[in-house]
Design a protein around this motif. Sequence first.
Motif, short mmCIF file in Angstrom:
data_model
loop_
_atom_site.label_atom_id
_atom_site.label_comp_id
_atom_site.label_asym_id
_atom_site.label_seq_id
_atom_site.Cartn_x
_atom_site.Cartn_y
_atom_site.Cartn_z
N ALA A 3 0.70 -1.22 -0.05
CA ALA A 3 0.23 -0.05 -0.08
C ALA A 3 0.94 0.85 -0.24
O ALA A 3 1.81 1.00 0.63
CB ALA A 3 -1.28 -0.21 1.20
N PHE A 4 0.42 2.36 -0.81
CA PHE A 4 1.57 3.76 -1.02
C PHE A 4 0.66 4.05 -0.53
O PHE A 4 -0.75 5.07 -1.15
CB PHE A 4 1.90 3.71 -2.86
N ILE A 5 0.85 5.38 0.23
CA ILE A 5 0.68 6.60 0.25
C ILE A 5 0.96 7.67 -0.22
O ILE A 5 2.21 7.75 -0.14
CB ILE A 5 0.93 7.21 1.95
N THR A 6 -0.07 8.25 -1.14
CA THR A 6 1.07 9.28 -1.90
C THR A 6 -0.08 10.57 -1.94
O THR A 6 -1.87 10.79 -1.50
CB THR A 6 0.26 9.24 -3.58
N PRO A 7 0.85 11.43 -1.60
CA PRO A 7 -0.52 12.49 -1.31
C PRO A 7 -1.24 13.68 -2.12
O PRO A 7 -0.72 13.45 -3.62
CB PRO A 7 1.31 14.02 -0.79
N PHE A 8 -1.93 14.68 -2.25
CA PHE A 8 -2.26 15.46 -3.36
C PHE A 8 -3.38 15.80 -2.79
O PHE A 8 -2.65 16.90 -1.66
CB PHE A 8 -3.13 14.22 -3.74
N LYS A 9 -3.36 17.52 -3.42
CA LYS A 9 -4.69 18.91 -3.10
C LYS A 9 -5.16 18.60 -3.21
O LYS A 9 -5.78 18.00 -4.73
CB LYS A 9 -2.71 19.36 -3.70
N LYS A 10 -6.22 19.26 -2.88
CA LYS A 10 -7.90 19.71 -2.44
C LYS A 10 -7.83 20.99 -2.12
O LYS A 10 -7.59 21.06 -0.88
CB LYS A 10 -8.37 18.86 -1.85
N ASP A 11 -8.29 21.91 -2.81
CA ASP A 11 -8.86 22.92 -1.51
C ASP A 11 -7.88 23.48 -1.28
O ASP A 11 -7.79 24.21 -0.18
CB ASP A 11 -9.89 22.60 -0.76
N GLY A 12 -6.37 23.59 -2.04
CA GLY A 12 -5.72 23.85 -1.07
C GLY A 12 -4.37 23.71 -0.14
O GLY A 12 -3.63 23.73 0.33
N LYS A 13 -5.21 22.91 0.13
CA LYS A 13 -4.89 22.06 1.65
C LYS A 13 -4.37 20.35 1.14
O LYS A 13 -4.86 19.61 -0.26
CB LYS A 13 -6.11 21.32 2.42
N THR A 14 -3.11 19.57 1.49
CA THR A 14 -2.65 18.76 1.46
C THR A 14 -3.06 17.54 2.18
O THR A 14 -3.77 17.50 3.29
CB THR A 14 -0.67 18.40 1.52
N LEU A 15 -3.40 16.49 0.93
CA LEU A 15 -4.29 15.50 1.80
C LEU A 15 -3.20 14.26 1.63
O LEU A 15 -2.40 14.36 0.42
CB LEU A 15 -5.65 15.20 1.71
N TYR A 16 -4.23 13.09 1.56
CA TYR A 16 -2.96 11.37 1.53
C TYR A 16 -3.99 10.50 1.05
O TYR A 16 -5.40 10.48 1.76
CB TYR A 16 -2.46 11.09 2.40
N GLN A 17 -3.84 9.98 0.06
CA GLN A 17 -4.06 8.37 -0.44
C GLN A 17 -3.64 7.88 -0.41
O GLN A 17 -2.64 7.24 -0.60
CB GLN A 17 -5.31 8.84 -1.75
N ILE A 18 -5.11 6.84 0.01
CA ILE A 18 -3.71 5.20 0.21
C ILE A 18 -4.03 4.59 -1.66
O ILE A 18 -5.47 4.18 -2.15
CB ILE A 18 -4.03 4.18 0.54
N GLU A 19 -2.74 3.94 -2.51
CA GLU A 19 -2.79 3.34 -3.19
C GLU A 19 -2.59 1.90 -3.23
O GLU A 19 -1.69 1.90 -2.33
CB GLU A 19 -1.77 3.69 -4.27
N ASN A 20 -3.65 1.53 -3.85
CA ASN A 20 -3.31 -0.26 -3.56
C ASN A 20 -3.10 -1.28 -4.68
O ASN A 20 -3.45 -0.55 -6.40
CB ASN A 20 -5.08 -0.95 -2.94
#
Length: 62
Positions: A3-20
Amino acid sequence: MQAFITPFKKDGKTLYQIENTVIYGNKTGTLLEISLSGESISKSEKYRQFTAFAQSLLAQFN
């Protein structure tokens, strides 16, 4: 399974998602990548536990 944890930006905030991703290797050394649907996996209890763990781990670095 990885499982890879990758950052992404949404509404100017950095969030993280898990790619499986599942990496499968056979006896001849051939590696195949099998991407897993986030929608189907997110319904499992193990995924929810891992997500909570990852979020608590990442919160230490904010």
